[in-house]
Design a protein around this motif. Structure first.
Motif, mmCIF file in Angstrom:
data_model
loop_
_atom_site.group_PDB
_atom_site.id
_atom_site.type_symbol
_atom_site.label_atom_id
_atom_site.label_comp_id
_atom_site.label_asym_id
_atom_site.label_seq_id
_atom_site.Cartn_x
_atom_site.Cartn_y
_atom_site.Cartn_z
ATOM 1 N N LEU A 13 0.776 -1.000 -0.069
ATOM 2 C CA LEU A 13 0.050 -0.019 0.132
ATOM 3 C C LEU A 13 0.709 1.180 -0.109
ATOM 4 N N GLY B 144 2.612 1.461 -3.589
ATOM 5 C CA GLY B 144 1.481 1.744 -4.503
ATOM 6 C C GLY B 144 1.178 3.193 -4.458
ATOM 7 N N PHE B 145 0.775 3.410 -3.065
ATOM 8 C CA PHE B 145 0.156 4.986 -2.965
ATOM 9 C C PHE B 145 1.243 5.903 -3.352
ATOM 10 N N MET C 263 2.222 6.267 -6.880
ATOM 11 C CA MET C 263 0.987 6.977 -7.587
ATOM 12 C C MET C 263 0.846 8.476 -7.459
ATOM 13 N N ALA D 59 -5.472 7.334 -11.485
ATOM 14 C CA ALA D 59 -4.975 7.047 -10.115
ATOM 15 C C ALA D 59 -4.994 5.666 -9.481
ATOM 16 N N THR D 60 -6.248 5.087 -9.577
ATOM 17 C CA THR D 60 -6.308 3.527 -9.222
ATOM 18 C C THR D 60 -5.590 2.930 -10.140
ATOM 19 N N GLU E 80 -3.085 3.513 -11.669
ATOM 20 C CA GLU E 80 -1.536 3.442 -11.788
ATOM 21 C C GLU E 80 -1.113 2.691 -10.224
ATOM 22 N N MET E 81 -2.010 3.008 -9.157
ATOM 23 C CA MET E 81 -1.359 2.497 -8.071
ATOM 24 C C MET E 81 -1.537 0.999 -8.091
ATOM 25 N N ALA F 261 1.616 0.102 -9.879
ATOM 26 C CA ALA F 261 2.719 0.299 -9.182
ATOM 27 C C ALA F 261 3.002 -0.691 -8.122
ATOM 28 N N ILE F 262 1.894 -1.309 -7.690
ATOM 29 C CA ILE F 262 1.926 -2.449 -6.730
ATOM 30 C C ILE F 262 2.530 -3.769 -7.425
ATOM 31 N N ILE G 172 -8.595 -2.488 -6.131
ATOM 32 C CA ILE G 172 -8.184 -1.411 -6.626
ATOM 33 C C ILE G 172 -8.928 -1.021 -8.040
#
Lengths: 305, 339, 306
Positions: free
Chosen positions: C108, C111-112, C115, C229-230, C232-233, C236-237, C289
């Motif tokens: 998290l 990811g956050f 993002m 944003a969701t 890409e989060m 990223a994760i 997500i």
């Protein structure tokens, strides 16, 4: 059409140049490359020596141009670790990655396009929801985990497929699926959206009013128009897969460019790393250029004007 | 088949569409027929169901729509019980349709020639060359010059007027007995409209076809119609020979429509052009009485009850749907200056 | 020529007067959308678990004890399985449940943070390109195309290997690499909004560029921003998991889920839970997500749904 192609070519060339500079500058990401090469026990004198021998004391632009110049003639330098020139290794391993990428793309298209077409023909039915569920699940599974699961079931438990190497075409099945399923959702959604839009268009209504058989309406009239963006997307995704194969190749021990990249990174073989990034980036640039051309070629509104 | 023979017969055609609020009765109990060489105009405002009627005839309605009729025959063949494959044999073959939007009705990915030859090759055993020759012949017939080279062009290279001519030529490839034209000139320039209408009239005479022309433009109707059907809210409110309906409009709605047209000589200078206040009623659920009652200045309590049937007007081949006697409504017409 | 459509006037129908407010409509759509509800619920659950990790985790995620290594989870038919270690232990005897819980924090956080970084970069570039157009647009497009040409995983691996892999190196490398979708989507959204009348009105009033962008344009593209944003989060994760799997992300003994999979893969035939559990956790997190993002898009702009 020619003007269009030339313009895109110009942009592609500029991008390639920029990417080449970025690839080159990888060598400076960790600070002074001379330090890295010299090792921990080196003295000032050693480091100076290395600087002079490798030409790190020259201005950065000169170093870049020198590197670029050699690269354009196919000389990517010498690998510190493999004791051979970088170019030959890269072009040795490239076909394997390309084969893997092509198989993965073929798998993805064979799954995504029919699903997308069927879903578009019957929107909001069970079939449609099934297709969208497949898409959603596909996007949520990390490819390396999916690969491991496949190895566990297909390779080890049921012993259906070989799990390492590239001995036969069977070796490519699991890696292709692992690599390709990740782009299946995007292609499927695009096909579905495109088909839905096309199927509700006026010229499809005209085709039906002409009394044409449904199969003909679907393929000759509808799909022909809906597939244009999908073709372009596929070319681009092929580029992604060439670059993203590193994980899959590592898991399945496939001797391609990705695996080579992985090894080079572990060994800190900088010339190899630079060259691989550049080669893959150039492939991607060429593929996007081809995608643009395909887009223009397939749409008479752009091709004939 | 001789001139005057009935090509299309429609009895009690209804189209229902399930909507969130219930069942939308888009078309209710339509009866009409078209003969060889005859132009039937279906007139009405947007949303009155005229386009749905044309789609119902061709069985091209949206999937949700439910089509019913007591009788729907083309040259005596019952269209209601046909398998889809047989219906597809008829479409584009004995029965053709021209749509409103020429800019988007042709496939942008194929040449004009390909799309025209395709329809003939689908329905007849001819060679590609023969199809090409017929395409050239018809393109010239619709007034397109340099027809042979046009065949190799793509739709986006032609103007709207030219595309509509191509559509007409394309639908004539198989020599249909009936053409349905759904607002063929609405999307075109005024100057082109007249040309296309004249063209349709000429072609109809030459090929002895029946023509159903759907429009909201009374000027068009005046020019080409043999017979007229006036639709309102899914029903026929007046029908008959064109001259009868135009010169002696018996239904209050038709009178209202004609009031909207300024007529040189008749309409006084500075007079207000007529307008019909109100909006079309909802056609969902149980329907009772006259749909026009809300907006009719002569409405009475009995107008809103039961089912109002078509009744004969003052002359042959002239019917209307109203509770008022014909001489009463004709008096209204004279008051309003439309008769 | 007469046109029958011109002769009618409109009166308000009962329907339009009694229609539900936009807020009520949205709430209705939200609660009826199964994907959205599931995604939100699952994500919230994971978030809470991560936040309260020190309180929830039964053991120390880093605590090794070779005496209790490779204990299977409780659903295995095995005498060693015990409720003390409900999800079993790994090859170093570390409690898997605790590692899973703390691993949520890592996923998290990375990811956050990634993002947010990529969001700031991409949005700034995209809005600038969409708002100013012309040369700015050309330059930004060029930058985006260049970034798209670089193989992300490869470059991330290379850079991390050269700089050294700490948590924040991974975050920054990812953040600096995955901004492209932000830029593309924000650019097209801004272009769409820019041509609208209220923007021209604000400009005519003499509002400064910053003010126009912040008060007129941003509120209308925020929907798209959240959806990207969701995406890409989640992206990223997955990338962090892949990097850690390859050994160049989060370093042991930290309990990154990707790392746990990597550590377990050698033993996966006999101890499949070692890869099954963290993999499922990743899957659920990313799925929720994605569902959340899809749900937001469907709820705020159902016409964009494909």
């Amino acid at each position: 059409m020619l003007v269009y192609a030339l313009k895109r070519l110009g942009v592609a060339g500029l991008v390639a140049l920029t990417v080449s500079f970025l690839s080159f500058s990888l060598i400076y990401v960790s600070g002074d490359p001379a330090f890295a090469l010299a090792g921990e026990t080196a003295t000032e004198a050693d480091i100076e020596n290395i600087r002079r021998v490798y030409g790190f004391d020259r201005p950065i632009v000169v170093q870049y141009l020198d590197w670029l110049g050699s690269a354009l003639t196919g000389d990517f330098g010498h690998s510190n670790y493999l004791n051979t020139d970088v170019a030959s290794v890269i072009f040795d391993r490239l076909p394997v990655t390309m084969t893997l990428g092509a198989c993965a793309l073929a798998f993805a298209l064979a799954l995504a396009i029919p699903l997308g077409v069927l879903a578009a023909m019957r929107p909001n039915t069970l079939l449609d929801r099934f297709a969208l569920t497949v898409a959603v699940i596909g996007q949520a599974m990390p490819s390396f985990w999916f690969a491991l699961i496949m190895i566990f079931w297909l390779g080890i438990t049921w012993r259906l497929l070989p799990i390492t190497g590239t001995a036969s075409w069977l070796n490519f099945i699991m890696p292709s699926v692992a690599l390709g399923y990740y782009i299946t959702p995007a292609v499927m959604r695009l096909t579905r959206a495109g088909m839905m839009e096309v199927l509700s268009s006026d010229y499809i209504r005209t085709a039906r009013a002409k009394g044409l058989k449904p199969v003909r309406v679907l393929f000759k009239h509808a799909l022909r128009n809906a597939i244009i963006p999908v073709v372009a997307l596929s070319a681009v995704q092929f580029g992604f897969m060439l670059g993203g194969s590193i994980v899959i190749e590592t898991i399945f021990a496939i001797n391609g460019l990705g695996f080579l990249a992985w090894e080079s990174i572990q060994r800190g073989d900088l010339p190899m790393m630079q060259a691989i990034v550049l080669v893959l980036a150039c492939f991607y640039i060429v593929l996007t250029f081809v995608a643009d051309l395909l887009n223009a070629f397939l749409d008479p509104r752009i091709r004939v004007s | 088949m001789a001139q005057g023979d009935t090509i299309l017969e429609v009895k009690n055609l209804t189209v229902d569409i399930p909507v969130p609020g219930g069942m939308l009765h888009a078309v209710q109990g339509l009866n009409f027929s078209v003969s060889r060489g005859e132009t039937l105009c279906i007139v009405g405002e947007s949303g009155c169901g005229k386009s749905l009627t044309s789609l119902a005839l061709m069985d091209l309605l949206p999937k949700k729509a439910i089509r019913k009729a007591d009788r729907l025959t083309l040259e005596g063949e019952d269209l209601l019980s046909l398998l889809e494959s047989r219906m597809a044999d008829i479409r584009g073959n004995s029965m053709g349709m021209i749509f409103q939007e020429p800019m988007t009705s042709l496939n942008p990915a194929y040449t004009i020639g390909d799309q025209m030859e395709e329809i003939l090759l689908r329905h007849r055993r001819v060679s590609r060359r023969e199809a090409r020759e017929r395409a050239i012949y018809l393109l010239e017939k619709v007034g397109i010059t340099a027809a042979a080279s046009r065949l190799g062009q793509y739709p986006h290279q032609l103007s709207g007027g030219l595309r509509q001519r191509v559509m007409i030529a394309m639908m004539l490839m198989c020599g249909p007995k009936l053409i349905i034209a759904d607002e063929p000139t609405t999307a075109l320039d005024v100057t082109i409209q007249a040309q296309i209408l004249l063209l349709l009239a000429e072609l109809q005479k030459e090929f002895e076809m029946g023509l159903i022309l759907i429009t909201h433009d009374l000027g068009v109707v005046a020019r080409v119609a043999d017979r007229v059907v006036v639709m309102y809210a899914g029903e026929i409110v007046e029908e008959g020979a064109a001259t009868h309906v135009f010169e002696r409009p018996t239904h209050p709605y038709t009178q209202g429509l004609l009031e909207c047209i300024p007529v040189p000589g008749k309409t006084k200078r500075g007079a207000h052009l007529g307008s019909i206040p109100g909006i079309v009623p909802s056609l969902v659920g149980d329907l009772r009485g006259c749909h026009f009652a809300e907006r009719c200045r002569y409405a009475m309590p009995e107008c809103r009850q039961g089912h109002i049937a078509l009744r004969a007007g003052l002359e042959d081949d002239h019917a209307y749907r109203c509770v008022l006697e014909p001489d009463v409504t004709m008096a209204h017409a004279r008051e309003r200056g439309v008769a | 020529m007469a046109d029958t459509t011109a002769s009618t006037s409109t009166a308000p129908s009962a329907d339009s007067v009694l229609a539900p407010s936009p807020g009520a409509l949205m709430r209705r759509r939200m609660f009826g959308h199964y994907g959205f509800m599931f995604g939100t619920a699952a994500l919230l659950a994971i978030l809470l678990i991560a936040l309260f990790a020190p309180l929830i985790a039964p053991h120390d995620p880093l605590g090794q004890d070779l005496a209790r290594k490779l204990i299977p989870p409780i659903w295995h038919d095995d005498p060693k399985a015990t409720w003390v270690y409900p999800l079993g232990t790994d090859m170093f005897g570390r409690d898997y449940l605790s590692r899973l819980i703390y691993g949520a924090r890592i996923s998290l956080l990375i990811g956050f943070a990634a993002m947010v970084i990529s969001g700031v970069i991409g949005t700034a570039l995209g809005v600038a390109a969409g708002y100013f157009g012309g040369r700015v647009d050309m330059v930004v497009n060029f930058i985006i195309t260049t970034r798209l040409s670089m193989p992300v995983v490869l470059v991330a691996l290379a850079v991390v290997s050269l700089i050294g892999n700490s948590l924040w190196v991974v975050i920054w490398v990812l953040g600096l690499l995955i901004w492209d979708r932000f830029a593309v989507v924000m650019r097209s959204s801004t272009q769409q909004v820019r041509g609208l009348d209220y923007v021209a009105a604000a400009q005519a009033l003499g509002c400064s560029t910053t003010r126009v962008v912040l008060s007129e344009i941003m509120p209308n593209i925020v929907n798209n921003l959240i959806v990207v944003a969701t995406v890409e989060m989640a992206h990223a994760i997955i990338l962090e998991a892949a990097l850690s799997f390859l050994g160049l992300g989060v370093q042991p003994p930290e309990p990154s889920w990707g790392l746990m999979i990597s550590e377990g893969k050698g033993l996966m035939f006999f101890e499949p839970w070692l890869i099954g559990i963290p993999g499922t956790a990743l899957f659920v997190l990313i799925l929720s997500i994605n569902l959340l993002g899809d749900g937001i898009r469907d709820v705020t702009a159902p016409e964009n749904r494909n």
